[in-house]
Design a protein around this motif. Sequence first.
Motif, PDB file in Angstrom:
ATOM      1  N   ASP A 275       0.828  -1.211   0.000  1.00  0.00           N
ATOM      2  CA  ASP A 275       0.000   0.000   0.000  1.00  0.00           C
ATOM      3  C   ASP A 275       0.860   1.258   0.000  1.00  0.00           C
ATOM      4  O   ASP A 275       0.471   2.288  -0.568  1.00  0.00           O
ATOM      5  CB  ASP A 275      -0.935   0.009   1.214  1.00  0.00           C
ATOM      6  CG  ASP A 275      -2.025  -1.052   1.114  1.00  0.00           C
ATOM      7  OD1 ASP A 275      -2.273  -1.525  -0.017  1.00  0.00           O
ATOM      8  OD2 ASP A 275      -2.605  -1.422   2.152  1.00  0.00           O
ATOM      9  N   LYS A 276       2.025   1.210   0.662  1.00  0.00           N
ATOM     10  CA  LYS A 276       2.911   2.369   0.717  1.00  0.00           C
ATOM     11  C   LYS A 276       3.737   2.546  -0.566  1.00  0.00           C
ATOM     12  O   LYS A 276       4.508   3.507  -0.680  1.00  0.00           O
ATOM     13  CB  LYS A 276       3.873   2.232   1.903  1.00  0.00           C
ATOM     14  CG  LYS A 276       3.203   2.346   3.263  1.00  0.00           C
ATOM     15  CD  LYS A 276       4.208   2.083   4.376  1.00  0.00           C
ATOM     16  CE  LYS A 276       3.522   2.134   5.743  1.00  0.00           C
ATOM     17  NZ  LYS A 276       4.449   1.797   6.846  1.00  0.00           N
ATOM     18  N   GLY A 277       3.571   1.637  -1.515  1.00  0.00           N
ATOM     19  CA  GLY A 277       4.305   1.760  -2.778  1.00  0.00           C
ATOM     20  C   GLY A 277       5.735   1.297  -2.689  1.00  0.00           C
ATOM     21  O   GLY A 277       6.546   1.625  -3.567  1.00  0.00           O
ATOM     22  N   MET A 278       6.082   0.510  -1.679  1.00  0.00           N
ATOM     23  CA  MET A 278       7.459   0.046  -1.527  1.00  0.00           C
ATOM     24  C   MET A 278       7.713  -1.271  -2.251  1.00  0.00           C
ATOM     25  O   MET A 278       8.865  -1.596  -2.537  1.00  0.00           O
ATOM     26  CB  MET A 278       7.807  -0.115  -0.044  1.00  0.00           C
ATOM     27  CG  MET A 278       7.895   1.198   0.708  1.00  0.00           C
ATOM     28  SD  MET A 278       8.459   0.959   2.394  1.00  0.00           S
ATOM     29  CE  MET A 278       8.747   2.667   2.891  1.00  0.00           C
ATOM     30  N   LEU A 279       6.654  -2.019  -2.518  1.00  0.00           N
ATOM     31  CA  LEU A 279       6.783  -3.300  -3.188  1.00  0.00           C
ATOM     32  C   LEU A 279       6.138  -3.241  -4.562  1.00  0.00           C
ATOM     33  O   LEU A 279       5.222  -2.457  -4.804  1.00  0.00           O
ATOM     34  CB  LEU A 279       6.131  -4.416  -2.361  1.00  0.00           C
ATOM     35  CG  LEU A 279       6.671  -4.648  -0.950  1.00  0.00           C
ATOM     36  CD1 LEU A 279       5.932  -5.798  -0.284  1.00  0.00           C
ATOM     37  CD2 LEU A 279       8.165  -4.916  -0.974  1.00  0.00           C
ATOM     38  N   HIS A 280       6.616  -4.099  -5.438  1.00  0.00           N
ATOM     39  CA  HIS A 280       6.064  -4.204  -6.787  1.00  0.00           C
ATOM     40  C   HIS A 280       5.824  -5.680  -7.071  1.00  0.00           C
ATOM     41  O   HIS A 280       6.747  -6.499  -6.954  1.00  0.00           O
ATOM     42  CB  HIS A 280       7.023  -3.619  -7.814  1.00  0.00           C
ATOM     43  CG  HIS A 280       6.559  -3.775  -9.232  1.00  0.00           C
ATOM     44  ND1 HIS A 280       5.496  -3.083  -9.757  1.00  0.00           N
ATOM     45  CD2 HIS A 280       7.018  -4.568 -10.237  1.00  0.00           C
ATOM     46  CE1 HIS A 280       5.318  -3.419 -11.012  1.00  0.00           C
ATOM     47  NE2 HIS A 280       6.230  -4.325 -11.328  1.00  0.00           N
ATOM     48  N   THR A 281       4.611  -6.041  -7.418  1.00  0.00           N
ATOM     49  CA  THR A 281       4.285  -7.442  -7.669  1.00  0.00           C
ATOM     50  C   THR A 281       3.948  -7.643  -9.134  1.00  0.00           C
ATOM     51  O   THR A 281       3.339  -6.789  -9.781  1.00  0.00           O
ATOM     52  CB  THR A 281       3.092  -7.892  -6.805  1.00  0.00           C
ATOM     53  OG1 THR A 281       1.960  -7.058  -7.099  1.00  0.00           O
ATOM     54  CG2 THR A 281       3.424  -7.783  -5.327  1.00  0.00           C
ATOM     55  N   THR A 282       4.355  -8.784  -9.650  1.00  0.00           N
ATOM     56  CA  THR A 282       4.044  -9.152 -11.032  1.00  0.00           C
ATOM     57  C   THR A 282       3.705 -10.636 -11.063  1.00  0.00           C
ATOM     58  O   THR A 282       4.049 -11.392 -10.158  1.00  0.00           O
ATOM     59  CB  THR A 282       5.233  -8.888 -11.979  1.00  0.00           C
ATOM     60  OG1 THR A 282       6.399  -9.558 -11.477  1.00  0.00           O
ATOM     61  CG2 THR A 282       5.511  -7.419 -12.114  1.00  0.00           C
ATOM     62  N   ASP A 283       3.035 -11.028 -12.134  1.00  0.00           N
ATOM     63  CA  ASP A 283       2.692 -12.430 -12.345  1.00  0.00           C
ATOM     64  C   ASP A 283       3.747 -13.040 -13.257  1.00  0.00           C
ATOM     65  O   ASP A 283       3.896 -12.619 -14.409  1.00  0.00           O
ATOM     66  CB  ASP A 283       1.298 -12.549 -12.964  1.00  0.00           C
ATOM     67  CG  ASP A 283       0.777 -13.980 -12.940  1.00  0.00           C
ATOM     68  OD1 ASP A 283       1.571 -14.888 -13.219  1.00  0.00           O
ATOM     69  OD2 ASP A 283      -0.409 -14.180 -12.645  1.00  0.00           O
ATOM     70  N   LEU A 284       4.497 -14.020 -12.752  1.00  0.00           N
ATOM     71  CA  LEU A 284       5.554 -14.654 -13.526  1.00  0.00           C
ATOM     72  C   LEU A 284       5.263 -16.138 -13.626  1.00  0.00           C
ATOM     73  O   LEU A 284       5.343 -16.868 -12.628  1.00  0.00           O
ATOM     74  CB  LEU A 284       6.918 -14.417 -12.859  1.00  0.00           C
ATOM     75  CG  LEU A 284       8.140 -14.976 -13.585  1.00  0.00           C
ATOM     76  CD1 LEU A 284       8.316 -14.292 -14.942  1.00  0.00           C
ATOM     77  CD2 LEU A 284       9.407 -14.805 -12.749  1.00  0.00           C
ATOM     78  N   ASN A 285       4.895 -16.565 -14.829  1.00  0.00           N
ATOM     79  CA  ASN A 285       4.583 -17.980 -15.067  1.00  0.00           C
ATOM     80  C   ASN A 285       3.542 -18.510 -14.093  1.00  0.00           C
ATOM     81  O   ASN A 285       3.670 -19.611 -13.535  1.00  0.00           O
ATOM     82  CB  ASN A 285       5.864 -18.829 -14.985  1.00  0.00           C
ATOM     83  CG  ASN A 285       6.887 -18.430 -16.017  1.00  0.00           C
ATOM     84  OD1 ASN A 285       6.530 -18.053 -17.140  1.00  0.00           O
ATOM     85  ND2 ASN A 285       8.164 -18.493 -15.663  1.00  0.00           N
ATOM     86  N   GLY A 286       2.516 -17.715 -13.852  1.00  0.00           N
ATOM     87  CA  GLY A 286       1.431 -18.144 -12.996  1.00  0.00           C
ATOM     88  C   GLY A 286       1.669 -17.978 -11.511  1.00  0.00           C
ATOM     89  O   GLY A 286       0.805 -18.341 -10.703  1.00  0.00           O
ATOM     90  N   GLU A 287       2.802 -17.407 -11.131  1.00  0.00           N
ATOM     91  CA  GLU A 287       3.104 -17.195  -9.712  1.00  0.00           C
ATOM     92  C   GLU A 287       3.372 -15.715  -9.473  1.00  0.00           C
ATOM     93  O   GLU A 287       4.027 -15.054 -10.283  1.00  0.00           O
ATOM     94  CB  GLU A 287       4.318 -18.022  -9.287  1.00  0.00           C
ATOM     95  CG  GLU A 287       4.651 -17.887  -7.811  1.00  0.00           C
ATOM     96  CD  GLU A 287       5.831 -18.773  -7.409  1.00  0.00           C
ATOM     97  OE1 GLU A 287       5.933 -19.104  -6.222  1.00  0.00           O
ATOM     98  OE2 GLU A 287       6.631 -19.117  -8.305  1.00  0.00           O
ATOM     99  N   ILE A 288       2.875 -15.199  -8.364  1.00  0.00           N
ATOM    100  CA  ILE A 288       3.103 -13.797  -8.019  1.00  0.00           C
ATOM    101  C   ILE A 288       4.494 -13.662  -7.413  1.00  0.00           C
ATOM    102  O   ILE A 288       4.837 -14.351  -6.443  1.00  0.00           O
ATOM    103  CB  ILE A 288       2.039 -13.288  -7.038  1.00  0.00           C
ATOM    104  CG1 ILE A 288       0.650 -13.328  -7.688  1.00  0.00           C
ATOM    105  CG2 ILE A 288       2.352 -11.862  -6.599  1.00  0.00           C
ATOM    106  CD1 ILE A 288      -0.468 -12.921  -6.766  1.00  0.00           C
ATOM    107  N   VAL A 289       5.301 -12.777  -7.988  1.00  0.00           N
ATOM    108  CA  VAL A 289       6.636 -12.519  -7.462  1.00  0.00           C
ATOM    109  C   VAL A 289       6.720 -11.057  -7.025  1.00  0.00           C
ATOM    110  O   VAL A 289       6.014 -10.191  -7.554  1.00  0.00           O
ATOM    111  CB  VAL A 289       7.743 -12.835  -8.492  1.00  0.00           C
ATOM    112  CG1 VAL A 289       7.766 -14.309  -8.820  1.00  0.00           C
ATOM    113  CG2 VAL A 289       7.563 -12.012  -9.756  1.00  0.00           C
TER     114      VAL A 289
END
Length: 838
Positions: A275-289
């Motif tokens: 929420d604070k914008g410190m992390l960035h998540t993406t979907d990589l081969n069906g898994e959230i990294v």
Amino acid sequence: MSHGVIPTQFVARDREKERASAAVVSGRGAAIVGPTGVGKTALLTAIADRLDPTRYAVIRMVATEAGRELPFGVFGAMFDGDGRPDRLLPELVRRAGTRTPVLVVDDAHHLDNWSATKALTLASHPGVRLLVTARLDAAMPDAVVALWKDGYLRRLDLSAFDVGGTAELAGGMVGGEVAMPTVQLLHQWTGGNPLYLTELIRFAESTGRLVQRDGLWWWRGPLAVPPRLVELFDRRLREVPDGQTDALDAVALGEPLSLTALESMASDGVEALDDKGMLHTTDLNGEIVVRLEQPLFAALLRSRLPRLRRRRLAAHLLAVTDPAAVDLVTRARWQLDAGGPVDTRLLIHAADASYQDDPELAQRLARRAMENSDAAAVPLANALVELGDPAGARQMLEQARDAAGTQGGRLRVSLALAAHRCWVDRDPAGAHQDLTSLRAVTRARAGRAALDGLDALVLLFGRHTTHALRRAEQVLTGSPESVPARLALGAALALTGQTTAARATLAQLGTQQRSQVAYATGAAAAVLGFIDQWRDHDAPIPHSAPGSGQLPVGMRTAGRPLFDWPLLAGHQRWLSGDRAGAIARLREAVVQQSGGQRLFHTEARCWLAICLAEYGEPDAAAQVLGTGRPDRVAVIPGLTFRAAAAIAVARGQREAALTAIEDATRDAREAGCLAIEAEYLAYTMELTRHRAPSHVTNRLATVTRGIDAARLVAVAEAALSLHRGDAAELIDHATRLDALDLPWRAWQLVDPAAPSAPDGPRAAALVSRLRRRIAAPAAAPAELTAREIEVASLAGSGLTDREISRRLNISVRTVQSHLSRIYHKIGVHSRRDLPFGR
């Protein structure tokens, strides 16, 4: 290098400055809106400073978060202490006198509601101008939003720089050209944020991390965080509760880290950090990294990790992460960090995979593995070579050979010594002799296969292509798993013109994760990329990491940024006729190929020399070609002679050019490289046109029938059409070359053929299209180089030698040398006789 004479954060903002200045002069003003660090304040200052002080009176104010608690807080100093906001406009007019008042408010999102309403009232007054900045992601009064929403101020949205803006800012700060791999690295680290870029470049200047090589600025060493940005990130860290710091540190150490693994290590606070914008998540081969949003922030956290916490987090990462889901270099690094028992084989393979892109890490991995196995001596020596210590690498290998307890161990290190002699000492003939001596005492079948596979590569880089092909075929008959032999065979097939067979051979190396030769899959990607440029004008350029860049990426590492490999990016631009672009990329390639094993140093140097010569810079080309002793390591035979021929052509020395290209052709023919020979014969045809000797035309026709690369065949067949001289046929071939994105080759055909072509409109349309593509002036003689055409056009338009030198950033003497060659080539005596101009 000095950043004092160049603007910093508002470099590359010329368009925005013009738009905002116009909004002040012809409208009510401008609002500059954007996230933190994009240079809003710097741009605001630049705009205000450029206003004519005889017409405009600038009154500056800064809104603050603390001042937001006071009604009309930002304007308090204007009221003479009586608190009457109605006196603001008269005070502005009084200060401006006969000029127009320009109220400048930085950080307008901090305005209290009363001040914001007053600013909106001022914006509607025809005698006042406003310039404000506001942070895009901040809560702000409705009246501030109304400044641009209701059309009073022109809104200018500032975003982070793209790669081009990053290059402009970096080049402006260092006062020179920054190598594109370094530009891309800076952009990846900073996201194009001007504040981060400015601080990082200044820090790199003061600490020697930016170095100049061959006229280009390069980043050297690991990423480090500038002190001013440390202070900025520390303020953000103070907002993080103690219970969430483990999550941040775990991501910094393990990124890209699976969300499942992160939550098993630090379940509390992950959503809050997101929420604070410190992390960035993406979907990589069906898994959230998960990654940290800012690479500089991640680097700071890693540098500060206490040793015991690093050990604990790394051990947990090893325990909760599926080994198959993590690349071997990352897993090996975690093992080092965890401080416990290590998988020696894993560390050796990881050091072997990383020594080119991260030799410091490879050295750490290999030295740790050396505690358990002498087999780590080979990747350790490779890392030392990349770190600039070839003598130390040789000593390491010799000690390991003498200390080897088994025959297999001794052979393995002896092979590494032969490879060192070939690529580091630049002595492929001596390396071949060493391998021949080893063969006499090697009885084991596997040992002979390893030895002969390496010998095939040595023969290839020693320009004995046919011998390399035969040796590789012999090895693969009994040992089809031999990576060196397969690499040598694929490259040799390509050079002999059998590109389809070459692709099939090399494609089998593309997914191999643990190769017997560290650079095998990267070298395979390099050769495949070269083959594809012969075959297809839309061929993708292989990727490389921004580190050494000697080879494309053959083994992917999670989280590593990838960019176009400069060597083939330059070659592709050369083929497409963009010599200026080719020169820029090939200059980078020459630097990258000048350290470590220097696998394609000859190719990079010769291609750069050819481009410089064809661009009209024969002296610079000769300097590039003549630097150092002749290099005995090359994959493409005759290339040095080919470059010498281009230089002779640029100097108007046609007989010398023909002699040099004849020597190049002989080398290619003796090596059995039909594809290379076809290129050289086609170039000979372009130099001689209808006067080409019959043995040249006959040989080119024969060679072409043995080649299956479409673009190369098209070049060869077009060259043969020059000998016949039929205008309609020349136009047909030029059209074909243009469709294959070979416009300069097409221009060589169409320009002399167009006047006599039977289909005049078609020829004229083709001439017009090609002229636009290669920026050629009307009626430019085909034998002029790109730079000579440029100089002749400027001279023909009436510019003096000194004016041309300033326009093109070359010396007056160089201009005069160009003109002398131009006069000689087209048979005129002065600039008054030049047949074209601008």
